[in-house]
Design an enzyme around this catalytic site. Sequence first.
Site, PDB file in Angstrom:
ATOM      1  N   CYS A  38       0.821  -1.220   0.000  1.00 30.92           N
ATOM      2  CA  CYS A  38       0.000   0.000   0.000  1.00 30.92           C
ATOM      3  C   CYS A  38       0.851   1.264   0.000  1.00 30.92           C
ATOM      4  O   CYS A  38       0.351   2.338  -0.321  1.00 30.92           O
ATOM      5  CB  CYS A  38      -0.966  -0.010   1.185  1.00 30.92           C
ATOM      6  SG  CYS A  38      -0.185   0.159   2.787  1.00 30.92           S
ATOM      7  N   CYS A  78      -9.701 -16.079  10.229  1.00 29.69           N
ATOM      8  CA  CYS A  78     -10.411 -15.513   9.068  1.00 29.69           C
ATOM      9  C   CYS A  78      -9.472 -15.510   7.867  1.00 29.69           C
ATOM     10  O   CYS A  78      -9.903 -15.500   6.726  1.00 29.69           O
ATOM     11  CB  CYS A  78     -10.920 -14.111   9.372  1.00 29.69           C
ATOM     12  SG  CYS A  78      -9.689 -12.819   9.199  1.00 29.69           S
ATOM     13  N   CYS A  81      -5.235 -11.744   7.404  1.00 25.92           N
ATOM     14  CA  CYS A  81      -3.877 -11.264   7.682  1.00 25.92           C
ATOM     15  C   CYS A  81      -2.836 -12.262   7.208  1.00 25.92           C
ATOM     16  O   CYS A  81      -1.644 -11.951   7.184  1.00 25.92           O
ATOM     17  CB  CYS A  81      -3.704 -11.052   9.190  1.00 25.92           C
ATOM     18  SG  CYS A  81      -3.677 -12.612  10.106  1.00 25.92           S
ATOM     19  N   GLY A 326      14.487  10.462   4.825  1.00 25.63           N
ATOM     20  CA  GLY A 326      13.043  10.700   4.743  1.00 25.63           C
ATOM     21  C   GLY A 326      12.480  11.006   6.120  1.00 25.63           C
ATOM     22  O   GLY A 326      11.678  11.925   6.299  1.00 25.63           O
ATOM     23  N   ASN A 327      12.926  10.239   7.087  1.00 26.02           N
ATOM     24  CA  ASN A 327      12.433  10.446   8.446  1.00 26.02           C
ATOM     25  C   ASN A 327      12.825  11.829   8.963  1.00 26.02           C
ATOM     26  O   ASN A 327      11.996  12.564   9.500  1.00 26.02           O
ATOM     27  CB  ASN A 327      13.002   9.341   9.356  1.00 26.02           C
ATOM     28  CG  ASN A 327      12.465   9.455  10.776  1.00 26.02           C
ATOM     29  OD1 ASN A 327      12.745  10.421  11.463  1.00 26.02           O
ATOM     30  ND2 ASN A 327      11.693   8.466  11.206  1.00 26.02           N
ATOM     31  N   GLN A 795     -22.511 -10.890   8.381  1.00 23.76           N
ATOM     32  CA  GLN A 795     -22.916 -11.951   9.310  1.00 23.76           C
ATOM     33  C   GLN A 795     -24.431 -12.168   9.281  1.00 23.76           C
ATOM     34  O   GLN A 795     -24.932 -13.025   9.971  1.00 23.76           O
ATOM     35  CB  GLN A 795     -22.495 -11.566  10.744  1.00 23.76           C
ATOM     36  CG  GLN A 795     -20.996 -11.423  10.926  1.00 23.76           C
ATOM     37  CD  GLN A 795     -20.623 -10.911  12.314  1.00 23.76           C
ATOM     38  OE1 GLN A 795     -20.063  -9.847  12.435  1.00 23.76           O
ATOM     39  NE2 GLN A 795     -20.929 -11.656  13.352  1.00 23.76           N
ATOM     40  N   ARG A 939     -18.329  -8.557  19.701  1.00 20.56           N
ATOM     41  CA  ARG A 939     -18.009  -9.784  20.458  1.00 20.56           C
ATOM     42  C   ARG A 939     -18.229  -9.599  21.973  1.00 20.56           C
ATOM     43  O   ARG A 939     -17.580  -8.753  22.586  1.00 20.56           O
ATOM     44  CB  ARG A 939     -16.545 -10.142  20.191  1.00 20.56           C
ATOM     45  CG  ARG A 939     -16.204 -11.584  20.432  1.00 20.56           C
ATOM     46  CD  ARG A 939     -14.806 -11.856  19.917  1.00 20.56           C
ATOM     47  NE  ARG A 939     -14.508 -13.272  19.878  1.00 20.56           N
ATOM     48  CZ  ARG A 939     -13.396 -13.769  19.344  1.00 20.56           C
ATOM     49  NH1 ARG A 939     -12.507 -12.976  18.805  1.00 20.56           N
ATOM     50  NH2 ARG A 939     -13.168 -15.053  19.326  1.00 20.56           N
ATOM     51  N   GLU A1289     -17.286 -16.117  22.222  1.00 17.81           N
ATOM     52  CA  GLU A1289     -17.285 -14.846  22.945  1.00 17.81           C
ATOM     53  C   GLU A1289     -16.854 -14.925  24.410  1.00 17.81           C
ATOM     54  O   GLU A1289     -16.116 -14.065  24.881  1.00 17.81           O
ATOM     55  CB  GLU A1289     -18.685 -14.221  22.860  1.00 17.81           C
ATOM     56  CG  GLU A1289     -19.034 -13.806  21.452  1.00 17.81           C
ATOM     57  CD  GLU A1289     -20.496 -13.446  21.307  1.00 17.81           C
ATOM     58  OE1 GLU A1289     -20.795 -12.267  21.189  1.00 17.81           O
ATOM     59  OE2 GLU A1289     -21.331 -14.374  21.328  1.00 17.81           O
TER      60      GLU A1289
HETATM   61  C1  LIG Z   1       3.672   2.355   9.826  1.00 17.94           C
HETATM   62  C2  LIG Z   1       4.773   3.329  10.103  1.00 17.94           C
HETATM   63  C3  LIG Z   1       5.240   3.460  11.396  1.00 17.94           C
HETATM   64  C4  LIG Z   1       6.248   4.370  11.681  1.00 17.94           C
HETATM   65  N1  LIG Z   1       6.705   4.479  12.956  1.00 17.94           N
HETATM   66  C5  LIG Z   1       7.681   5.364  13.239  1.00 17.94           C
HETATM   67  C6  LIG Z   1       8.185   5.520  14.567  1.00 17.94           C
HETATM   68  O1  LIG Z   1       7.756   4.832  15.492  1.00 17.94           O
HETATM   69  N2  LIG Z   1       9.145   6.433  14.773  1.00 17.94           N
HETATM   70  C7  LIG Z   1       9.658   7.203  13.781  1.00 17.94           C
HETATM   71  O2  LIG Z   1      10.543   8.007  14.024  1.00 17.94           O
HETATM   72  N3  LIG Z   1       9.209   7.075  12.529  1.00 17.94           N
HETATM   73  C8  LIG Z   1       8.233   6.202  12.230  1.00 17.94           C
HETATM   74  N4  LIG Z   1       7.772   6.096  10.961  1.00 17.94           N
HETATM   75  C9  LIG Z   1       8.245   7.035   9.958  1.00 17.94           C
HETATM   76  C10 LIG Z   1       9.270   6.444   9.051  1.00 17.94           C
HETATM   77  O3  LIG Z   1      10.481   6.322   9.704  1.00 17.94           O
HETATM   78  C11 LIG Z   1       9.352   7.364   7.860  1.00 17.94           C
HETATM   79  O4  LIG Z   1       8.124   7.264   7.161  1.00 17.94           O
HETATM   80  C12 LIG Z   1      10.460   7.042   6.908  1.00 17.94           C
HETATM   81  O5  LIG Z   1      11.693   7.016   7.533  1.00 17.94           O
HETATM   82  C13 LIG Z   1      10.483   8.012   5.773  1.00 17.94           C
HETATM   83  O6  LIG Z   1      11.412   7.573   4.831  1.00 17.94           O
HETATM   84  P1  LIG Z   1      11.016   7.351   3.318  1.00 17.94           P
HETATM   85  O7  LIG Z   1      12.243   6.981   2.628  1.00 17.94           O
HETATM   86  O8  LIG Z   1       9.893   6.443   3.177  1.00 17.94           O
HETATM   87  O9  LIG Z   1      10.593   8.835   2.952  1.00 17.94           O
HETATM   88  P2  LIG Z   1       9.658   9.342   1.808  1.00 17.94           P
HETATM   89  O10 LIG Z   1       8.249   9.040   2.140  1.00 17.94           O
HETATM   90  O11 LIG Z   1      10.145   8.894   0.510  1.00 17.94           O
HETATM   91  O12 LIG Z   1       9.920  10.880   1.978  1.00 17.94           O
HETATM   92  C14 LIG Z   1       9.482  11.600   3.110  1.00 17.94           C
HETATM   93  C15 LIG Z   1       9.528  13.100   2.803  1.00 17.94           C
HETATM   94  O13 LIG Z   1      10.865  13.520   2.780  1.00 17.94           O
HETATM   95  C16 LIG Z   1      11.272  13.975   1.474  1.00 17.94           C
HETATM   96  N5  LIG Z   1      12.596  13.420   1.298  1.00 17.94           N
HETATM   97  C17 LIG Z   1      12.947  12.104   1.334  1.00 17.94           C
HETATM   98  N6  LIG Z   1      14.283  12.009   1.247  1.00 17.94           N
HETATM   99  C18 LIG Z   1      14.769  13.250   1.162  1.00 17.94           C
HETATM  100  C19 LIG Z   1      16.074  13.793   1.081  1.00 17.94           C
HETATM  101  N7  LIG Z   1      17.149  13.026   1.083  1.00 17.94           N
HETATM  102  N8  LIG Z   1      16.193  15.137   1.023  1.00 17.94           N
HETATM  103  C20 LIG Z   1      15.135  15.935   1.025  1.00 17.94           C
HETATM  104  N9  LIG Z   1      13.877  15.487   1.098  1.00 17.94           N
HETATM  105  C21 LIG Z   1      13.707  14.166   1.193  1.00 17.94           C
HETATM  106  C22 LIG Z   1      10.221  13.458   0.535  1.00 17.94           C
HETATM  107  O14 LIG Z   1      10.053  14.286  -0.561  1.00 17.94           O
HETATM  108  C23 LIG Z   1       8.985  13.447   1.413  1.00 17.94           C
HETATM  109  O15 LIG Z   1       8.420  14.705   1.508  1.00 17.94           O
HETATM  110  C24 LIG Z   1       6.786   5.186  10.642  1.00 17.94           C
HETATM  111  C25 LIG Z   1       6.307   5.048   9.341  1.00 17.94           C
HETATM  112  C26 LIG Z   1       5.312   4.131   9.066  1.00 17.94           C
HETATM  113  C27 LIG Z   1       4.793   4.021   7.670  1.00 17.94           C
HETATM  114  S1  FES Z   2      -6.658 -14.634  11.007  1.00 16.37           S
HETATM  115 FE1  FES Z   2      -8.154 -13.050  10.962  1.00 16.37          FE
HETATM  116  S2  FES Z   2      -6.942 -11.274  11.139  1.00 16.37           S
HETATM  117 FE2  FES Z   2      -5.485 -12.850  11.422  1.00 16.37          FE
END
Ligand SMILES: Cc1cc2nc3c(=O)[nH]c(=O)nc-3n(C[C@H](O)[C@H](O)[C@H](O)COP(=O)(O)OP(=O)(O)OC[C@H]3O[C@@H](n4cnc5c(N)ncnc54)[C@H](O)[C@@H]3O)c2cc1C
Ligand code: FES
Length: 1363
Positions: A38, A78, A81, A326-327, A795, A939, A1289
């Site tokens: 996704c 189910c 997952c 990205g983070n 259901q 449930r 349940e």
């Molecule tokens: C389900 C889920 C749980 C998460 N839990 C946590 C958590 O507990 N703690 C936490 O800290 N983080 C968490 N995250 C965040 C995750 O760490 C960041 O989504 C991820 O690191 C972003 O990196 P990416 O490469 O996917 O970035 P992208 O989605 O590709 O980019 C993020 C943004 O930064 C820009 N960008 C990317 N790289 C650069 C670059 N080098 N220079 C300039 N701009 C840039 C992009 O244009 C965009 O705007 C979670 C994310 C998800 C999806």
């Molecule tokens: S078996 Fe139903 S959500 Fe995992």
Amino acid sequence: MYRFFHYSLSGGCGACLVLISKYNPETRDLEEHSVSSCLTLLCSLHNCSVTTSEGLGNQRDGFHSIHQRIAGFHASQCGFCTPGMCISLYSSLSEADKSSRPEPPPGFSKLTVSEAERAVAGNLCRCTGYRPIIDACKSFCADVDMEDLGLNSFCKKGETLDISKLPPYAPKSVCTFPESLKNESEPIDEFKERKLNLVYKSELGEPEDGCWITPTNLEELMEILRSEENGNRVKLVAGNTSTGYYKNQGNYQKYIDIRHIPELSMIKREKEGIDIGAGVTLSKVIEVLDEEISSRNEPHLVFKKVVNHLNMVASKFVRNMASLGGNLVMAQRNEFPSDIATILLGACSSVIIRTPTGTLSLSLEEFLGQPPCDPQTLLVSVRIPSWSGVPLSKTEGGNELYSLSLNNGTGEVEGESELLFETYRAAPYPLGGALAYVNAAFMAEVLANESTGELVLGHLSLAFGAYGTKHAIRARKVEEYLKGKSITHSVLLEAIQILKMTVVPREGTSKPDYRSSLVVGFLFDFFSPLITSSGKLNKSTINDLVSAASNPESNIDKISNACNGESRKSTSGISSKQVVEIHNDYHPVGYPTKKVSAELQASGEAVYTDDIPSPKDCLYGAFVYSRKPFAHIKHIEVESALASPGVVSFVSAKDIPNGGQNVGLKAIFGEEPMFADDLTEFAGQPLGVMVAETRRLAKAAADQVKVSYDTQGLEPPILSVEEAIKRSSFFEIPLPPPFIPQQVGDFSKGMAEADHKILSFKVETGSQYHFYMETQTAMAVPDEDNCLTVYTSCQMAESTQVTIAKCLGIPEHNVRIITRRVGGGFGGKATRAIPVAVACAVSAFKLRRPVRMYLDRQTDMIMIGGRHPMKMFYTVGFKADGKITAVHVDCFLDAGYSVDLSPIIPYTMTSALKKYNYGALSFNFKACKTNFPSKSAMRAPGDVQGAFLAETIIEHVASTLSMDANSIREKNLHNFESLKLFYGTYAGDKLGYTLPLTLEKVIILSNFNQRTKEIREFNCTNRWRKRGMSILPIIYAVSVRPTPGKVSILNDGSIVVEVGGIELGQGLWTKVKQMTAFALGRLWKDGNDELYEKVRVVQADTISMVQGGMTAGSTTSESSCEAVRVACDVLGERLSPIKKTLLEKAQEVSWDALVKQAYFQSVNMSASAYWVPDSSSNEYLNYGAAASEVEINLLTGASTILRTDMVYDCGRSLNPAMDLGQIEGAFVQGIGFFVLEEHVVDSDGMVTSNGTWTYKIPNLDTIPKQFNVEMLSTGLHQDRVLSSKASGEPPLLLAGTVHCAIREAIKEARKDLHSYKSSSNETIGEECSATFRMDTPATIDVVKRLCGLDNVERYLQSLVHHH
Ligand SMILES: Cc1cc2nc3c(=O)[nH]c(=O)nc-3n(C[C@H](O)[C@H](O)[C@H](O)COP(=O)(O)OP(=O)(O)OC[C@H]3O[C@@H](n4cnc5c(N)ncnc54)[C@H](O)[C@@H]3O)c2cc1C
Ligand code: FES
């Protein structure tokens, strides 16, 4: 499996995982990892191959051993997952098998048990409770103790499991990257700037002005960025995981893939630190730092802690894509509550950025503090200092980059200073998968003061983030204050006061006081071990501290170790034991057969409603819903949305055909409208459906619709039970007798006998969302002559048919409802699935084209309603010895805007409440009509609240009398006479009252008496961690409803079975199949073992099988089985004379010969039955008991379930494997209700906890560390279906043990709090009392609150005072 793209779109559940493989033609290495589809952009897959679970193995080519083991360990219910689970496991196996570890014995992998336990961390499952999934994972590990693995179908009764019995595993047996693709793979350095023109098109095939560019060096990239300064919508893309958090960003004109730029993917190891390219994924960062730690052959504290913390960020499959840069950019630009920014800030990291005008080297603190960077700014790399002889240097902004030059960072004392580093986070999930309320990272240099010999603090870096701040910050004032000081209690107290003024959650942050208390707790945890009784430190103390800090397990808990010298009990491993008895009386009924279709579910081949391929001309619908809770709808502006390409129609109440009615739900107690017409009655109410050529266009069009509201002349909405009471807004529904709860005894008399009274004490329970993994979905296909076939995940197929017919004004025989399987229901697909199917039907009827809908998670959570929240007031009279003499309850349940199934709640609620003998019980219920979505069955609806209230009363009596709660339970347990008084005919016979036996067994199984003693000792010696244990019984009344069944025998002897019940994952089909084989097998003296394989149970179809009723209330499996048995008996009667005749000519008669002859004689080979249970035996009680032990952390409020032991009376289980799955799964769902799942709404009543980011169902890390279940197999019982009992349940109520155990632990914490007096004449308030109200859910912040948000300050103040 079509399970991609449209579910949660948040990367938070793992249901859509696939394996991505990338081949490097130079090294000939194949890199592969799991990712959330996704969040993955198609263009980013250039040169990659994608493998789904079906690609690992499938029915035609043979299932993979992962699928087979998942099935054999009963790890799929189910099944929604399950493919994601399989991919996670495969990815971990493949990673381990590529390592240089020694070869494992044949049949095993190189994966270790501890890795296997983490393999599916991050994947959510709402059905199983995870334990069997972990067992399936562990079965691949050479270091597994096979005896630890749970119930499975690989060995027969009495056999022990060994590897030879398991489906064989061979590493690298799956081709995830076909040879043909290898030849096409380009070496990465041959990438040219690549413009994949028109890589995305509008979904109608019209080209949009967009492209995907893959530059291959920094200069090219900068050139592109410079040329884009004219305001084009440009997006740098690394892993794209940020779209899981920042949804609906729309399309960009240019996507620039930055993953192939060497500068962004480089790793440079320098003595001073490690430079990591911003594009490097978090998984890779972990790997690199791990290598660095081991290559230095010394415990590298900072890197170790960073790795530790990174492992808690998101889940493995997100970290595989997510980049470091990205983070940090999300943190810098979008105020994302990043962990990484905080921990790297604490480690004094720095960054290099490029802008169109040049390159800048900045400290991370400077970078975060800058104005949000624009799209032309590129983060190039990050440096994490190694803290080994780094010379002091300055950034361009003049700030220090690294100021420490004294330490080798290894944990060994060198020269005169030492370095401490620790990171923290507190979040709803203990180990990751949830954003932190607060995160922090602290670094402290400890120096010896040459003149005094005291050890004092030198350089400090105290970083805090996520607490309600723009970005992570350094608490500079606190650093300044502490620098040069020795840590004493008063210094720490003063530092805390400064900290509280520095780290302040900004306006509008949720739970600000809790976050502030975390900030204090973390600081205290870090520095308090530096306080010694002498006030001075010596080298050995510091050595101890450093080695404790180097321990990867040591996080906030280390304080208890450090303070109390107590070794930390490992809580990481998950162990379990299951005890089931298998009976042969009705073979194959009673055998723990694996679930029908389990392998198909694992491989992703099982077809759910949304997997049915769209018919020609199919359209897609998306709800337009109200944003206001109570308002006239003035105007719905749909014109501009309708003008968008691909948008076909807006369907609303006006489209209900003549003769039809605006009905979206017709249920037992009333109706509700399909679409709000003039008036909207809750935020989230459907106003209409936008129908378009694709799902995405429909959703975009729905989001575009503008609705104007008018509240003039209307009263304000009712958004609380209090308001409903004030305005007397109640549903008054006359109830049919079975649903009228019965009061017991004379309440006034009972109160008159009491020595003590509790008067009108209040307690509340929150709502709970079903969180089925498959959200609501339906597809309506119009047919000739005004007929419709509607495929729906529901259901209540029969009620869906009735409602659609009424809404469209057509006869019911025009409407055919088909449901094959449901990806989780839990009551949420009973009434609440109906409006979704009706909306599709109305749209299809209007447009004369098929229309399908699949609710995205957010819409689903906003519209569906969930469990009834309740406000309850109880009055109790009791004797001095704890015997309760009378209880009265006033209960106000929030029913939402429509009546739905609310009238049954008083009945179910009181039925669970009656589990104790209160002498007399009276009650008064009001179902409040509010402006919330209609609350519905979930449930154990009502029962779980009733059981909770019963325990609250017990606990309250106990604390009033200063007695042990368990002794109060014992004193008030029913004897059979009182049971009959409270439950009437449900009580059955005396022999069947197994509750006392069940409780006794739990006491033994849990070693209750010994462990409570140990807990007392633990609590005496631990200040900041407390444990509690609780044991409790449950009684759960069920009734069995009439159900149809049909059995047909085909020419070849195969058998097809239809039943009223629907397969929701509970194993209904499996039990029905077993029953069919048993019932037809009775034609043979010893049964017929082959028959089981000949039976196929097919989808529910309301035209083929009428009076299907609903699948709910835990008894549909048994009633469906019984209906089938009756139908089989009819067939048996027809077949047995033929068999007799055949036997006259031959010694043996085979099934096939019998069937052939019957066909020849034109016997009717199909029999239907409508089984109506006898009114004297259609109701019975279920019994169970459990004991749970929890540990709470008094600095964060986090609780860990250390162990649960459970005994559940399942009668003679129809299938112990299915029932065990129900028992464990229900218990874990109950944990969600009692301690985790917080259902939050805004001031308009709109649900805001509407996705995986904000709504936390139990995950792998929140289940009991030790989880033992015994199924009590009781004797034969004529009145029940083959002596079986329900399991779906009732066990959910047993999770109340966790709540009660937490309460016990909190009581201990409050005892300590009571002792923290800062002056001798200080009076201690309510906050320390042993009597306190604890509602559900008791989330992490609630626990902390009850332990004292200011417990640290109080503690320090009391010490300062006493000194
Ligand atoms: C389900 C889920 C749980 C998460 N839990 C946590 C958590 O507990 N703690 C936490 O800290 N983080 C968490 N995250 C965040 C995750 O760490 C960041 O989504 C991820 O690191 C972003 O990196 P990416 O490469 O996917 O970035 P992208 O989605 O590709 O980019 C993020 C943004 O930064 C820009 N960008 C990317 N790289 C650069 C670059 N080098 N220079 C300039 N701009 C840039 C992009 O244009 C965009 O705007 C979670 C994310 C998800 C999806
Ligand atoms: S078996 Fe139903 S959500 Fe995992």
